[in-house]
Design a protein around this motif. Structure first.
Motif, PDB file in Angstrom:
ATOM      1  N   THR A 147       1.444  -1.198   0.028  1.00 34.36           N
ATOM      2  CA  THR A 147      -0.618   0.142  -0.359  1.00 34.36           C
ATOM      3  C   THR A 147       0.357   1.475  -0.549  1.00 34.36           C
ATOM      4  OG1 THR A 147      -2.657   1.519   0.975  1.00 34.36           O
ATOM      5  CG2 THR A 147      -0.641   0.310   2.549  1.00 34.36           C
ATOM      6  N   MET A 148      -0.145   2.490  -0.322  1.00 31.07           N
ATOM      7  CA  MET A 148       1.059   3.743  -0.104  1.00 31.07           C
ATOM      8  C   MET A 148      -0.065   4.867   0.120  1.00 31.07           C
ATOM      9  SD  MET A 148       3.171   5.369  -3.213  1.00 31.07           S
ATOM     10  CE  MET A 148       3.643   6.521  -3.289  1.00 31.07           C
ATOM     11  N   TYR A 149       0.811   5.252   1.147  1.00 33.52           N
ATOM     12  CA  TYR A 149      -0.560   6.355   1.483  1.00 33.52           C
ATOM     13  C   TYR A 149       0.868   8.519   1.956  1.00 33.52           C
ATOM     14  CZ  TYR A 149       1.355   4.766   6.349  1.00 33.52           C
ATOM     15  OH  TYR A 149       1.642   4.593   7.321  1.00 33.52           O
ATOM     16  N   PRO A 150      -0.511   9.132   1.912  1.00 36.76           N
ATOM     17  CA  PRO A 150       0.451  10.178   2.333  1.00 36.76           C
ATOM     18  C   PRO A 150       0.675  10.374   3.760  1.00 36.76           C
ATOM     19  CG  PRO A 150      -2.007  11.154   2.200  1.00 36.76           C
ATOM     20  CD  PRO A 150      -2.126   9.099   1.236  1.00 36.76           C
ATOM     21  N   GLU A 151       1.045  11.384   4.359  1.00 34.47           N
ATOM     22  CA  GLU A 151       1.577  11.900   5.942  1.00 34.47           C
ATOM     23  C   GLU A 151       0.781  13.016   6.647  1.00 34.47           C
ATOM     24  OE1 GLU A 151       4.419   9.628   8.276  1.00 34.47           O
ATOM     25  OE2 GLU A 151       5.133   8.667   6.647  1.00 34.47           O
ATOM     26  N   GLY A 152       0.845  13.861   5.113  1.00 37.10           N
ATOM     27  CA  GLY A 152       0.409  14.883   4.758  1.00 37.10           C
ATOM     28  C   GLY A 152       1.026  15.918   4.023  1.00 37.10           C
ATOM     29  N   GLU A 153       0.592  17.298   3.474  1.00 39.23           N
ATOM     30  CA  GLU A 153       1.434  18.185   2.327  1.00 39.23           C
ATOM     31  C   GLU A 153       2.232  18.316   3.097  1.00 39.23           C
ATOM     32  OE1 GLU A 153       0.297  22.493   0.772  1.00 39.23           O
ATOM     33  OE2 GLU A 153      -1.303  21.382   1.318  1.00 39.23           O
ATOM     34  N   MET A 154       3.507  19.047   2.379  1.00 39.19           N
ATOM     35  CA  MET A 154       4.617  19.090   2.802  1.00 39.19           C
ATOM     36  C   MET A 154       4.454  21.141   2.609  1.00 39.19           C
ATOM     37  SD  MET A 154       6.629  16.862   2.912  1.00 39.19           S
ATOM     38  CE  MET A 154       8.558  17.435   1.867  1.00 39.19           C
ATOM     39  N   VAL A 155       4.854  21.327   3.825  1.00 38.61           N
ATOM     40  CA  VAL A 155       4.520  23.236   3.887  1.00 38.61           C
ATOM     41  C   VAL A 155       5.822  23.683   4.626  1.00 38.61           C
ATOM     42  CG1 VAL A 155       3.444  24.676   5.696  1.00 38.61           C
ATOM     43  CG2 VAL A 155       2.735  22.095   5.242  1.00 38.61           C
ATOM     44  N   TRP A 156       6.149  24.690   3.614  1.00 39.67           N
ATOM     45  CA  TRP A 156       7.573  25.284   3.188  1.00 39.67           C
ATOM     46  C   TRP A 156       7.742  25.945   4.781  1.00 39.67           C
ATOM     47  CZ3 TRP A 156       6.355  28.024  -1.702  1.00 39.67           C
ATOM     48  CH2 TRP A 156       6.672  27.292  -2.951  1.00 39.67           C
ATOM     49  N   THR A 157       8.602  25.961   5.847  1.00 40.99           N
ATOM     50  CA  THR A 157       8.641  27.040   7.209  1.00 40.99           C
ATOM     51  C   THR A 157       9.842  28.045   6.594  1.00 40.99           C
ATOM     52  OG1 THR A 157      10.169  25.676   7.628  1.00 40.99           O
ATOM     53  CG2 THR A 157       8.571  26.014   8.811  1.00 40.99           C
ATOM     54  N   THR A 158       9.307  29.575   6.705  1.00 41.20           N
ATOM     55  CA  THR A 158      10.344  30.142   5.993  1.00 41.20           C
ATOM     56  C   THR A 158      10.585  31.651   6.830  1.00 41.20           C
ATOM     57  OG1 THR A 158       8.401  31.415   4.201  1.00 41.20           O
ATOM     58  CG2 THR A 158       9.530  29.584   3.294  1.00 41.20           C
ATOM     59  N   ASN A 159      11.495  32.746   6.483  1.00 44.43           N
ATOM     60  CA  ASN A 159      11.763  33.364   7.194  1.00 44.43           C
ATOM     61  C   ASN A 159      11.082  34.967   6.266  1.00 44.43           C
ATOM     62  OD1 ASN A 159      13.710  34.411   4.860  1.00 44.43           O
ATOM     63  ND2 ASN A 159      15.771  34.464   6.543  1.00 44.43           N
ATOM     64  N   LYS A 160      10.227  35.049   5.463  1.00 43.87           N
ATOM     65  CA  LYS A 160      10.553  35.879   4.631  1.00 43.87           C
ATOM     66  C   LYS A 160       8.639  34.964   3.963  1.00 43.87           C
ATOM     67  CE  LYS A 160      12.191  36.092   0.367  1.00 43.87           C
ATOM     68  NZ  LYS A 160      12.610  37.022  -1.331  1.00 43.87           N
ATOM     69  N   GLU A 161       7.556  36.164   3.358  1.00 45.45           N
ATOM     70  CA  GLU A 161       6.418  35.867   2.364  1.00 45.45           C
ATOM     71  C   GLU A 161       6.750  35.123   1.301  1.00 45.45           C
ATOM     72  OE1 GLU A 161       1.890  36.667   2.030  1.00 45.45           O
ATOM     73  OE2 GLU A 161       2.845  38.159   3.138  1.00 45.45           O
ATOM     74  N   ILE A 162       6.265  33.808   1.180  1.00 42.55           N
ATOM     75  CA  ILE A 162       6.445  33.394  -0.532  1.00 42.55           C
ATOM     76  C   ILE A 162       5.118  32.680  -0.802  1.00 42.55           C
ATOM     77  CG2 ILE A 162       7.684  31.938  -2.058  1.00 42.55           C
ATOM     78  CD1 ILE A 162      10.220  33.374  -0.479  1.00 42.55           C
ATOM     79  N   ARG A 163       5.048  34.489  -2.391  1.00 40.03           N
ATOM     80  CA  ARG A 163       4.253  34.005  -3.274  1.00 40.03           C
ATOM     81  C   ARG A 163       3.893  33.590  -4.849  1.00 40.03           C
ATOM     82  NH1 ARG A 163      -1.021  33.951  -0.695  1.00 40.03           N
ATOM     83  NH2 ARG A 163      -1.074  35.082   1.323  1.00 40.03           N
ATOM     84  N   SER A 164       5.546  33.974  -5.060  1.00 37.83           N
ATOM     85  CA  SER A 164       5.943  33.204  -6.117  1.00 37.83           C
ATOM     86  C   SER A 164       7.218  33.090  -6.333  1.00 37.83           C
ATOM     87  CB  SER A 164       5.958  35.062  -6.969  1.00 37.83           C
ATOM     88  OG  SER A 164       6.464  36.143  -6.718  1.00 37.83           O
ATOM     89  N   PRO A 165       7.531  32.511  -7.301  1.00 42.23           N
ATOM     90  CA  PRO A 165       8.576  31.831  -7.886  1.00 42.23           C
ATOM     91  C   PRO A 165      10.161  33.200  -7.373  1.00 42.23           C
ATOM     92  CG  PRO A 165       7.442  31.062  -8.922  1.00 42.23           C
ATOM     93  CD  PRO A 165       6.412  32.084  -8.771  1.00 42.23           C
ATOM     94  N   GLY A 166       9.301  33.926  -8.020  1.00 42.97           N
ATOM     95  CA  GLY A 166      10.159  35.684  -7.994  1.00 42.97           C
ATOM     96  C   GLY A 166      10.845  36.218  -5.925  1.00 42.97           C
ATOM     97  N   ASP A 167       9.372  35.408  -5.552  1.00 46.42           N
ATOM     98  CA  ASP A 167      10.354  35.285  -4.416  1.00 46.42           C
ATOM     99  C   ASP A 167      11.181  34.433  -3.448  1.00 46.42           C
ATOM    100  OD1 ASP A 167       8.070  37.471  -4.120  1.00 46.42           O
ATOM    101  OD2 ASP A 167       6.700  36.147  -3.616  1.00 46.42           O
ATOM    102  N   PHE A 168      11.496  33.486  -4.216  1.00 47.10           N
ATOM    103  CA  PHE A 168      13.192  32.479  -3.286  1.00 47.10           C
ATOM    104  C   PHE A 168      14.207  33.111  -4.596  1.00 47.10           C
ATOM    105  CE2 PHE A 168      10.414  28.567  -3.241  1.00 47.10           C
ATOM    106  CZ  PHE A 168      10.188  28.299  -1.837  1.00 47.10           C
ATOM    107  N   GLU A 169      14.227  34.064  -4.849  1.00 44.68           N
ATOM    108  CA  GLU A 169      15.714  34.340  -5.825  1.00 44.68           C
ATOM    109  C   GLU A 169      16.113  35.329  -4.044  1.00 44.68           C
ATOM    110  OE1 GLU A 169      17.636  38.248  -8.164  1.00 44.68           O
ATOM    111  OE2 GLU A 169      15.500  37.791  -8.252  1.00 44.68           O
ATOM    112  N   ASN A 170      17.539  34.073  -4.099  1.00 45.51           N
ATOM    113  CA  ASN A 170      18.861  34.157  -3.400  1.00 45.51           C
ATOM    114  C   ASN A 170      18.277  33.539  -2.100  1.00 45.51           C
ATOM    115  OD1 ASN A 170      20.425  35.847  -4.976  1.00 45.51           O
ATOM    116  ND2 ASN A 170      19.764  37.455  -4.250  1.00 45.51           N
ATOM    117  N   PHE A 171      17.580  32.408  -1.725  1.00 44.62           N
ATOM    118  CA  PHE A 171      16.897  32.158  -0.779  1.00 44.62           C
ATOM    119  C   PHE A 171      17.183  30.896  -0.540  1.00 44.62           C
ATOM    120  CE2 PHE A 171      13.349  29.688   1.423  1.00 44.62           C
ATOM    121  CZ  PHE A 171      13.225  31.373   2.728  1.00 44.62           C
TER     122      PHE A 171
END
Length: 340
Positions: A147-171
């Protein structure tokens, strides 16, 4: 194919192995189930319910012994022990199979699973691609995918708000040491930084990295929220695990015990999907109580779509790595997870 057990990390693991080797010859109806996680985890909840149902269905003729993570070695060791017939069951994350079934790395591709867990439940429990194509490759190693099952969504913990790929620059984003995951976060625009799990808290605290990704239960358990300002749900991936058994052992089971096992596995699907949801919701409440000022961010459908588009090149890299067989797996699972 039988594997040689060649890695033992501690005397306690060696002693535990010796104990189960001894019991294997003396208690024929004891089934041993080893976890990749600690007692009290999602995997432990699954194993304890599995134990309860098996023992009820066999009227006590079978007992199930559960071994939490660290008791018998690391994840690779558990897979080897199962292939060799020392263990009857083990959890194994898809990445563990990557070295001998590279197509299993499909589960590292962002935005493969559906945002609707009812769709994911159907696919992960009964997909012909997962249990036929991919499962068939495991039988060559004397393993059977149960069998295969999920254990939960992979969540980002960050030191700034990330809402677009551009927000990940130098991150600097801590990820597991998986080539597919490293490439995925490069495609998102981040600077992926593989680090051992035990070093993540200190790296966040000392600002050696700017964020990390894990399911909520792990974020709470490891206290990553203490050294982060944001929890961000981007929908890019769920943390999934498999349950495997020894193929020869499974095929040799008497009909009544095989039926008890198959029936239990079928019953476990609804249980574990509900349980992991409850488990992560409870852990999130603990985080919010411990750090009321932490900011919770759920990306919109449009924001998620921007990350999905940015990561599409990962699918091409997966196909280059796995060839025609990988393309067939990816195409089939993409269709299945679409829910159409």
């Amino acid at each position: 194919m039988k594997w040689k057990i060649n890695r033992w990390k501690s005397l306690s693991a060696t002693a535990a192995l010796a104990a189960i080797l001894f019991s294997a010859g003396s208690i024929a109806d004891t089934w041993k189930f080893a976890l990749e996680e600690i007692q009290g985890s999602v995997q432990d909840a699954y194993a304890q319910q599995f134990k309860k149902l098996i023992e009820e269905k066999t009227n006590g003729d079978v007992t199930v012994e559960v071994y939490p993570y660290g008791t018998l070695g690391q994840s690779e060791d558990l897979t080897e022990l199962t292939a060799n017939g020392v263990l009857q069951f083990a959890n194994a994350s898809p990445g563990i199979f990557g070295s001998f079934v590279p197509e299993m790395q499909v589960f590292s591709i962002p935005y493969l699973l559906n945002q609707d867990n009812e769709v994911n439940k159907k696919v992960l429990s009964s997909s012909p691609t997962i249990y036929g194509t991919l499962g068939g490759k495991l039988t060559d190693k004397n393993l059977k995918l149960l069998t295969m099952y999920p254990e939960g969504e992979m969540v980002w913990t960050t030191n700034k708000e990330i809402r677009s790929p551009g927000d990940f620059e130098n991150f600097k984003m801590r990820v597991m040491a998986s080539p597919m995951l490293v490439e995925a976060y490069k495609s998102f625009g981040a600077d992926p930084t593989p680090l051992p799990y035990s070093e993540v808290y200190g790296a966040l605290q000392l600002k050696m990295v700017d964020g990390q990704v894990n399911p909520i239960f792990a974020i709470e358990e490891m206290k990553f929220y203490e050294v982060s300002d944001f929890l961000i749900w981007a929908g890019q991936q769920q943390f999934t695990t498999t349950v495997i058994t020894n193929n020869d052992w499974y095929n040799s089971l008497p009909a009544d015990k095989k039926k008890a096992l198959d029936d239990t596995l079928a019953e476990m699907t609804d249980y574990i999907f509900a349980t992991q949801d409850e488990f992560n919701a409870a852990r999130l409440e603990k985080i919010k109580a411990a750090k009321p000022d932490i900011k919770l961010v759920e990306l919109t459908a449009d924001e998620r779509e921007a990350f999905k588009k940015a990561s599409m090149n990962i699918r091409e890299q997966y196909i280059e790595m796995t060839g025609d067989s990988g393309k067939e797996v990816l195409d089939s699972l993409t269709e299945e997870f679409s829910g159409n």
